[in-house]
Design a protein around this motif. Structure first.
Motif, PDB file in Angstrom:
ATOM      1  N   GLY A   1      47.039  44.763  82.758  1.00  0.00           N
ATOM      2  CA  GLY A   1      45.839  45.529  82.443  1.00  0.00           C
ATOM      3  C   GLY A   1      45.569  46.675  83.397  1.00  0.00           C
ATOM      4  O   GLY A   1      45.322  47.814  82.976  1.00  0.00           O
ATOM      5  N   GLU A   2      45.624  46.410  84.697  1.00  0.00           N
ATOM      6  CA  GLU A   2      45.354  47.464  85.673  1.00  0.00           C
ATOM      7  C   GLU A   2      46.448  48.522  85.665  1.00  0.00           C
ATOM      8  O   GLU A   2      46.189  49.712  85.857  1.00  0.00           O
ATOM      9  CB  GLU A   2      45.213  46.849  87.072  1.00  0.00           C
ATOM     10  CG  GLU A   2      43.997  45.959  87.235  1.00  0.00           C
ATOM     11  CD  GLU A   2      42.702  46.676  86.875  1.00  0.00           C
ATOM     12  OE1 GLU A   2      42.551  47.864  87.245  1.00  0.00           O
ATOM     13  OE2 GLU A   2      41.846  46.066  86.216  1.00  0.00           O
ATOM     14  N   PHE A   3      47.675  48.083  85.421  1.00  0.00           N
ATOM     15  CA  PHE A   3      48.775  49.034  85.310  1.00  0.00           C
ATOM     16  C   PHE A   3      48.532  49.989  84.149  1.00  0.00           C
ATOM     17  O   PHE A   3      48.708  51.205  84.271  1.00  0.00           O
ATOM     18  CB  PHE A   3      50.091  48.274  85.114  1.00  0.00           C
ATOM     19  CG  PHE A   3      51.260  49.150  84.753  1.00  0.00           C
ATOM     20  CD1 PHE A   3      51.973  49.809  85.744  1.00  0.00           C
ATOM     21  CD2 PHE A   3      51.646  49.316  83.429  1.00  0.00           C
ATOM     22  CE1 PHE A   3      53.051  50.620  85.421  1.00  0.00           C
ATOM     23  CE2 PHE A   3      52.720  50.128  83.098  1.00  0.00           C
ATOM     24  CZ  PHE A   3      53.424  50.779  84.096  1.00  0.00           C
ATOM     25  N   ALA A   4      48.119  49.438  83.017  1.00  0.00           N
ATOM     26  CA  ALA A   4      47.850  50.267  81.844  1.00  0.00           C
ATOM     27  C   ALA A   4      46.699  51.226  82.105  1.00  0.00           C
ATOM     28  O   ALA A   4      46.747  52.400  81.718  1.00  0.00           O
ATOM     29  CB  ALA A   4      47.545  49.378  80.638  1.00  0.00           C
ATOM     30  N   ASN A   5      45.645  50.743  82.753  1.00  0.00           N
ATOM     31  CA  ASN A   5      44.484  51.593  83.029  1.00  0.00           C
ATOM     32  C   ASN A   5      44.829  52.779  83.916  1.00  0.00           C
ATOM     33  O   ASN A   5      44.216  53.849  83.802  1.00  0.00           O
ATOM     34  CB  ASN A   5      43.374  50.766  83.695  1.00  0.00           C
ATOM     35  CG  ASN A   5      42.733  49.790  82.735  1.00  0.00           C
ATOM     36  OD1 ASN A   5      42.855  49.925  81.514  1.00  0.00           O
ATOM     37  ND2 ASN A   5      42.049  48.790  83.271  1.00  0.00           N
ATOM     38  N   ALA A   6      45.803  52.603  84.779  1.00  0.00           N
ATOM     39  CA  ALA A   6      46.202  53.697  85.669  1.00  0.00           C
ATOM     40  C   ALA A   6      46.720  54.884  84.876  1.00  0.00           C
ATOM     41  O   ALA A   6      46.568  56.040  85.298  1.00  0.00           O
ATOM     42  CB  ALA A   6      47.266  53.209  86.655  1.00  0.00           C
ATOM     43  N   PHE A   7      47.309  54.621  83.720  1.00  0.00           N
ATOM     44  CA  PHE A   7      47.891  55.699  82.923  1.00  0.00           C
ATOM     45  C   PHE A   7      46.974  56.157  81.791  1.00  0.00           C
ATOM     46  O   PHE A   7      47.089  57.299  81.342  1.00  0.00           O
ATOM     47  CB  PHE A   7      49.241  55.255  82.348  1.00  0.00           C
ATOM     48  CG  PHE A   7      50.296  55.062  83.393  1.00  0.00           C
ATOM     49  CD1 PHE A   7      51.047  56.133  83.844  1.00  0.00           C
ATOM     50  CD2 PHE A   7      50.519  53.807  83.951  1.00  0.00           C
ATOM     51  CE1 PHE A   7      52.016  55.966  84.827  1.00  0.00           C
ATOM     52  CE2 PHE A   7      51.486  53.628  84.931  1.00  0.00           C
ATOM     53  CZ  PHE A   7      52.235  54.707  85.369  1.00  0.00           C
ATOM     54  N   THR A   8      46.083  55.276  81.317  1.00  0.00           N
ATOM     55  CA  THR A   8      45.164  55.686  80.254  1.00  0.00           C
ATOM     56  C   THR A   8      43.941  56.373  80.858  1.00  0.00           C
ATOM     57  O   THR A   8      43.788  57.593  80.751  1.00  0.00           O
ATOM     58  CB  THR A   8      44.753  54.468  79.410  1.00  0.00           C
ATOM     59  OG1 THR A   8      44.278  53.404  80.269  1.00  0.00           O
ATOM     60  CG2 THR A   8      45.933  53.959  78.603  1.00  0.00           C
TER      61      THR A   8
END
Length: 264
Positions: free
Chosen positions: A174-181
């Motif tokens: 989740g946090e990995f995805a948020n870094a790019f979105t």
């Protein structure tokens, strides 16, 4: 095959509007958060006359493109970020059992109607930005005015899908995805010139975030890139967005084929 998805969407909207106070409160808070993003720009210009070599109206145009493009993507495909929850709980098995597109089902399930309000807010901000920015109007610029936020939406949608797909291999992504979105949205809202070094090269050019708002804004403003990017690249955001969407679709299909049921 549109009917099943439509029924899913209608059911989600009805379930959310049953609790009117909660629904209204979410709309209010989402409006406040959107306005805070815009207010940040005005705060920055109270202490500086320019930001990365650009004036207030010019930066506001970049913010406006992102302010409309990102909510459009979030409204259309933002639900895909819940994929990790479905994979962890085994609910993705039920999605695959239905004779419907897995991605289509994810986009129709748990739709948050408040996201539509953010699109309207983003449209207002973008229209205001077009009024205050010193745009070099021409037929090509008029077309880009329409295509720029749509291309941004397609690009961000590809980022949403691509980042969510990582959950097929890494559930706690989740946090990995948020870094790019969400991180990518914040990066794209400001001139690329304010960033430096490896960070700028990776996010702006390798990942393509410079094509979301910065380069289209330069084309609309009739300005060349101070960093030396060729002028013709300022008009390439639609092509980059389509390329990103193609990569995201390929990555999604790979992830679905890789998926193993929680019972296997």
């Amino acid at each position: 095959m549109a009917s099943p998805y439509w029924h899913l969407l209608v059911a989600q909207v009805r379930s959310q509007t049953q609790y009117r106070f909660s629904f209204t409160l979410e709309l209010v808070f989402s409006t406040v958060l959107t306005l805070l993003d815009v207010a940040t720009v005005f705060v920055l210009f109270t202490v500086n006359d320019s930001l990365g070599g650009f004036g207030g109206g010019e930066v506001f145009l970049m913010v406006g493109i992102c302010a409309l493009g990102f909510p459009l993507a979030d409204f259309a495909v933002g639900n895909v970020e819940r994929l990790r929850i479905y994979v962890r709980g085994g609910l993705f098995d039920a999605v695959l059992l239905r004779p419907l597109s897995a991605l289509g089902q994810l986009l129709a399930m748990d739709l948050s109607a408040r996201r539509a309000g953010r699109v309207v807010q983003g449209l207002v901000i973008y229209v205001v930005a077009l009024v205050v920015a010193p745009i070099a109007w021409s037929p090509a610029a008029a077309v880009l005015v329409v295509l720029a936020p749509l291309s941004a939406a397609v690009f961000f949608g590809a980022i949403f899908v691509g980042a969510a797909t990582v959950a097929f291999w890494w559930i706690e992504s989740g946090e990995f995805a948020n870094a790019f979105t969400y991180g990518g949205r914040d990066f794209a809202s400001y001139p690329t010139t304010v960033f430096g070094g490896l960070f700028r090269r990776v996010f702006a050019y390798a990942l393509g975030f410079a094509f979301v708002a910065y380069l289209p804004a330069l084309a609309l403003l009739g300005r060349s890139d101070p960093l030396g990017v060729p002028d013709w690249l300022r008009w390439c955001s639609p092509l980059v967005a389509l390329f990103a969407a193609g990569l995201a679709a390929l990555f999604w299909r790979t992830g679905v084929r890789h998926y193993r049921s929680t019972g296997s």
